[in-house]
Design an enzyme around this catalytic site. Structure first.
Site, PDB file in Angstrom:
ATOM      1  N   SER A  80       0.843  -1.188   0.000  1.00  0.00           N
ATOM      2  CA  SER A  80       0.000   0.000   0.000  1.00  0.00           C
ATOM      3  C   SER A  80       0.880   1.240   0.000  1.00  0.00           C
ATOM      4  O   SER A  80       2.034   1.198   0.442  1.00  0.00           O
ATOM      5  CB  SER A  80      -0.893   0.002   1.244  1.00  0.00           C
ATOM      6  OG  SER A  80      -1.503   1.257   1.445  1.00  0.00           O
ATOM      7  N   TYR A 104      -2.226  -0.229  10.781  1.00  0.00           N
ATOM      8  CA  TYR A 104      -2.195  -0.724   9.403  1.00  0.00           C
ATOM      9  C   TYR A 104      -0.909  -0.299   8.706  1.00  0.00           C
ATOM     10  O   TYR A 104      -0.275  -1.100   8.014  1.00  0.00           O
ATOM     11  CB  TYR A 104      -3.415  -0.186   8.648  1.00  0.00           C
ATOM     12  CG  TYR A 104      -3.491  -0.609   7.208  1.00  0.00           C
ATOM     13  CD1 TYR A 104      -3.774  -1.930   6.861  1.00  0.00           C
ATOM     14  CD2 TYR A 104      -3.310   0.316   6.175  1.00  0.00           C
ATOM     15  CE1 TYR A 104      -3.856  -2.319   5.539  1.00  0.00           C
ATOM     16  CE2 TYR A 104      -3.393  -0.065   4.842  1.00  0.00           C
ATOM     17  CZ  TYR A 104      -3.665  -1.382   4.531  1.00  0.00           C
ATOM     18  OH  TYR A 104      -3.737  -1.765   3.217  1.00  0.00           O
TER      19      TYR A 104
END
Length: 263
Positions: free
Chosen positions: A137, A150
């Site tokens: 990501s 995260y």
């Protein structure tokens, strides 16, 4: 890598990017062994592509899950690719997350990925050409408020990919790290979608993301960052992180407000 000769073990196929990636890899002639816990979504893919897709239902957070997947991979035969796409996120301020939610995120996003890769590597090394694809990501390069846990897992995946690429430099196994930006999938809570709308953050279509991943696989790229200006911000953050600090500081009240919304 030629898709017509590709035989991938793939996690995370039940999600938006994962399903789109399965469709496009199969369209190119690849064969896939899908791994996951959600049997219904994966079974639908098996029914759509019966000659190209097989299924191994397993929980990768458990040792017996890894054993089951490894046995399936050996039966699958001539495995020359691994796509690590499985992952979860949670949009919340760190002090509002509970210990179990953090542990579950680390277990799937990091520990299960590293362990599965370790188990599968000997099979990949048997091939004349093999590819390991880790889908991370933009938040693996830019720490973002509301996604502290995260981001920690995605920073770990990026570091793992970089280190493993260097560790395997004298082998026939290549490592590709892909970093999508915000994408239109069910993984995002309504509060995340609303925040992105307020900040005018573009959310990519999963099919578009999958197309770029497929091209990167075919070209055997080492790294791919998706989206503009996100990939520019990745570079800015690595060189002048204080500039990004200042920009995010202005957004912080809005981020905090949306992060407090219960999903």
């Amino acid at each position: 890598m030629q898709l017509t000769t590709s035989r991938f073990l793939m996690t995370g196929a039940s999600g938006g990017i994962g399903q789109a990636l399965v469709e496009q890899l199969c369209a190119g002639g690849a064969k896939l062994l899908l791994v996951g816990r959600q049997g219904e979504a994966l079974q639908a893919l098996v029914q759509r592509f019966p000659d190209q897709v097989q299924l191994s239902l397993a929980d990768l957070r458990e040792r017996r899950g890894h054993d089951a997947v490894l046995a399936a991979a050996r039966s699958f035969g001539s495995l020359n690719g691994l796509i690590n796409l499985a992952g979860v996120n949670q949009f919340a301020l760190l002090e509002h997350q509970d210990d179990q939610a953090i542990a579950d995120m680390v277990a799937l996003n990091v520990t299960a990925t590293l362990q599965l890769t370790r188990h599968v590597l000997p099979l990949l090394r048997q091939q004349n050409n093999a590819l390991l694809v880790n889908v991370g990501s933009t938040f693996g390069s830019i720490g973002y408020p509301g996604f502290a846990a995260y981001c920690a897992t995605k920073f770990a995946l990026r570091g793992f990919s970089e280190a493993l690429r260097r560790e395997l430099a004298d082998t026939r196994v290549k490592v590709l790290y892909v970093a999508p930006r915000a994408t239109q999938t069910s993984m995002n809570a309504a509060s995340v979608v609303a925040l992105n709308r307020q900040l005018k953050v573009t959310m990519d279509d999963p099919q578009a993301v999958a197309r770029q991943i497929v091209r990167a696989i075919e070209r055997e790229r080492e790294e791919l960052y998706l989206g503009w200006p996100e990939k520019f911000f990745v570079r800015i953050n690595s060189l002048w992180p204080r500039l990004v600090d200042q920009a995010l500081r202005k957004q912080l009240p809005l981020i905090q407000r949306f992060a407090r919304i219960k999903s």
